[in-house]
Write a protein that holds these residues in place. Structure first.
Motif, PDB file in Angstrom:
ATOM      1  N   LEU A  83       0.826  -1.201   0.000  1.00  0.00           N
ATOM      2  CA  LEU A  83       0.000   0.000   0.000  1.00  0.00           C
ATOM      3  C   LEU A  83       0.863   1.255   0.000  1.00  0.00           C
ATOM      4  CD1 LEU A  83      -2.575   1.624   0.180  1.00  0.00           C
ATOM      5  CD2 LEU A  83      -2.598   1.201   2.653  1.00  0.00           C
ATOM      6  N   ASP A 100      -9.369   7.897   3.334  1.00  0.00           N
ATOM      7  CA  ASP A 100      -9.726   6.481   3.327  1.00  0.00           C
ATOM      8  C   ASP A 100     -11.252   6.441   3.305  1.00  0.00           C
ATOM      9  OD1 ASP A 100     -10.218   3.807   3.697  1.00  0.00           O
ATOM     10  OD2 ASP A 100      -8.776   3.543   5.318  1.00  0.00           O
ATOM     11  N   THR A 102     -13.352   4.056   2.725  1.00  0.00           N
ATOM     12  CA  THR A 102     -14.000   2.832   3.226  1.00  0.00           C
ATOM     13  C   THR A 102     -13.158   2.315   4.388  1.00  0.00           C
ATOM     14  OG1 THR A 102     -12.820   1.645   1.469  1.00  0.00           O
ATOM     15  CG2 THR A 102     -15.119   2.172   1.058  1.00  0.00           C
ATOM     16  N   ASP A 108      -5.244  -0.063   7.013  1.00  0.00           N
ATOM     17  CA  ASP A 108      -4.569   0.577   5.885  1.00  0.00           C
ATOM     18  C   ASP A 108      -4.292   2.050   6.168  1.00  0.00           C
ATOM     19  OD1 ASP A 108      -4.424  -1.705   4.331  1.00  0.00           O
ATOM     20  OD2 ASP A 108      -6.343  -1.342   3.347  1.00  0.00           O
ATOM     21  N   LEU A 176      -8.169   6.387  -0.987  1.00  0.00           N
ATOM     22  CA  LEU A 176      -8.058   4.933  -0.882  1.00  0.00           C
ATOM     23  C   LEU A 176      -9.453   4.332  -0.831  1.00  0.00           C
ATOM     24  CD1 LEU A 176      -6.480   2.274  -0.356  1.00  0.00           C
ATOM     25  CD2 LEU A 176      -6.591   2.824   2.093  1.00  0.00           C
ATOM     26  N   ASP A 178     -11.456   0.579  -0.482  1.00  0.00           N
ATOM     27  CA  ASP A 178     -11.370  -0.854  -0.188  1.00  0.00           C
ATOM     28  C   ASP A 178     -12.775  -1.364   0.124  1.00  0.00           C
ATOM     29  OD1 ASP A 178     -10.692  -3.430   0.511  1.00  0.00           O
ATOM     30  OD2 ASP A 178      -9.884  -2.898   2.473  1.00  0.00           O
ATOM     31  N   ARG A 184     -13.618 -12.509  -0.628  1.00  0.00           N
ATOM     32  CA  ARG A 184     -12.711 -12.625   0.507  1.00  0.00           C
ATOM     33  C   ARG A 184     -13.055 -13.799   1.413  1.00  0.00           C
ATOM     34  NH1 ARG A 184     -11.667  -6.362   2.321  1.00  0.00           N
ATOM     35  NH2 ARG A 184     -10.570  -5.773   0.442  1.00  0.00           N
ATOM     36  N   ILE A 224      -7.018   1.527  -5.194  1.00  0.00           N
ATOM     37  CA  ILE A 224      -8.131   0.628  -4.891  1.00  0.00           C
ATOM     38  C   ILE A 224      -7.581  -0.737  -4.497  1.00  0.00           C
ATOM     39  CG2 ILE A 224     -10.262  -0.410  -5.745  1.00  0.00           C
ATOM     40  CD1 ILE A 224     -10.289   1.802  -7.915  1.00  0.00           C
ATOM     41  N   LYS A 225      -7.936  -1.184  -3.307  1.00  0.00           N
ATOM     42  CA  LYS A 225      -7.491  -2.494  -2.816  1.00  0.00           C
ATOM     43  C   LYS A 225      -8.469  -3.556  -3.281  1.00  0.00           C
ATOM     44  CE  LYS A 225      -6.095  -4.776   1.505  1.00  0.00           C
ATOM     45  NZ  LYS A 225      -5.976  -4.581   2.973  1.00  0.00           N
ATOM     46  N   ARG A 226      -7.956  -4.598  -3.933  1.00  0.00           N
ATOM     47  CA  ARG A 226      -8.798  -5.648  -4.480  1.00  0.00           C
ATOM     48  C   ARG A 226      -8.213  -7.024  -4.178  1.00  0.00           C
ATOM     49  NH1 ARG A 226     -13.535  -4.367  -5.189  1.00  0.00           N
ATOM     50  NH2 ARG A 226     -14.019  -5.391  -7.146  1.00  0.00           N
ATOM     51  N   VAL A 247      -3.644  -9.921  -2.389  1.00  0.00           N
ATOM     52  CA  VAL A 247      -4.342  -8.699  -2.799  1.00  0.00           C
ATOM     53  C   VAL A 247      -3.515  -7.951  -3.832  1.00  0.00           C
ATOM     54  CG1 VAL A 247      -5.473  -8.455  -0.551  1.00  0.00           C
ATOM     55  CG2 VAL A 247      -3.308  -7.260  -0.991  1.00  0.00           C
ATOM     56  N   TYR A 249      -3.198  -3.693  -5.524  1.00  0.00           N
ATOM     57  CA  TYR A 249      -3.609  -2.292  -5.437  1.00  0.00           C
ATOM     58  C   TYR A 249      -3.635  -1.716  -6.847  1.00  0.00           C
ATOM     59  CZ  TYR A 249      -2.969  -2.679  -0.420  1.00  0.00           C
ATOM     60  OH  TYR A 249      -3.083  -3.063   0.899  1.00  0.00           O
TER      61      TYR A 249
END
Length: 259
Positions: A83, A100, A102, A108, A176, A178, A184, A224-226, A247, A249
């Motif tokens: 990150l 952030d 979310t 994070d 950011l 997420d 998940r 974007i965290k995926r 994950v 980014y």
């Protein structure tokens, strides 16, 4: 943004916690109880514990806690965090601001704060926000100065981030995202956390709205965290991605808005 699905009752077995518990119960518009035996079996419980505010369904428990991340905040370790690498921006004249959008339980955001950002955390769900607020309070009083200093740069807002971002007044260097994502559940470790959070709110279903709101804030970068093999958010391909074992980014860069 998705609305809340369940509200737990607030449990304070220790008399010293009851004033704070009553205030929290009033804020959540739920019941405050003094004994676990007063709570029906299938009810979620938000419990005041010596270790910190804890969400439990009697099988699984979840508590915001940054103390276990202290090692990751050391300079050499922090530089290796995916990150932090994804969030790198041109060095501005002032301390950069990250939103952030979310926040969840804030892990994070802590990494970003330790990396030099002032982080504005937005969490719409009041139960998750309460867990995060409790974790931040404990971290700011922690004996680890690096952890405490990072937590001091994190500011929590119990609001709908999309509505705030769409106003276009924030102009952060970084946004950011997420959003909760059903895949998940394939991870046993993350799945336990997901199972409790899923009882509070559903996975994000308004992906395009969330991404458009982030763009409306005119950031220098959106990260974007995926999940590693998950689809791009709203089907939008990023400029580049940084991937790990579980994950990745996805990074959108907007040079016209960079500092």
């Amino acid at each position: 943004m998705e609305k809340m699905r369940k509200i737990p009752v607030v449990l304070a077995e220790n008399p010293a916690d009851r004033e704070a518990a009553e205030l929290l119960a009033e804020h959540l518009r739920t019941e405050m109880v003094r004994r676990l035996t007063d709570v029906p079996e299938a009810t979620l419980v938000l419990k005041f514990c010596p270790e910190g505010l804890t969400l439990t369904d009697r099988k699984l428990s979840l508590r915001g806690d940054f103390s276990g991340m202290a090692r990751r905040l050391k300079t050499n370790n922090l530089r290796q965090e995916m990150l932090v690498r994804a969030a790198r921006i041109r060095r501005p004249e002032r301390r950069p601001v990250a939103v952030d959008a979310t926040a969840g339980l804030g892990e994070d955001s802590l990494l970003l704060a330790a990396a030099g950002f002032t982080v504005e955390l937005y969490e719409y769900n009041p139960v998750i926000a309460a867990l995060l607020a409790d974790a931040l309070k404990r971290a700011r009083g922690d004996g680890n100065t690096v952890l405490a200093s990072a937590a001091a740069e994190m500011h929590l807002h119990e609001e709908d981030s999309a509505a705030v971002l769409r106003k276009g007044s924030l102009h952060p260097e970084l946004v950011l995202l997420d959003p909760m994502f059903p895949e998940r559940k394939k991870s046993a470790l993350i799945g336990k956390k997901f199972q409790l959070l899923q009882q509070l709110e559903r996975p994000c279903s308004e992906e395009e709205e969330l991404l458009q709101a982030a763009e409306a804030a005119h950031p220098g970068k959106i990260v974007i965290k995926r999940p590693l093999k998950g689809p791009f958010l709203a089907g939008r391909k990023p400029e580049y991605s940084i991937s790990g074992k579980a994950v990745r980014y996805d990074c959108f860069v907007f040079p016209e808005y960079s500092s």
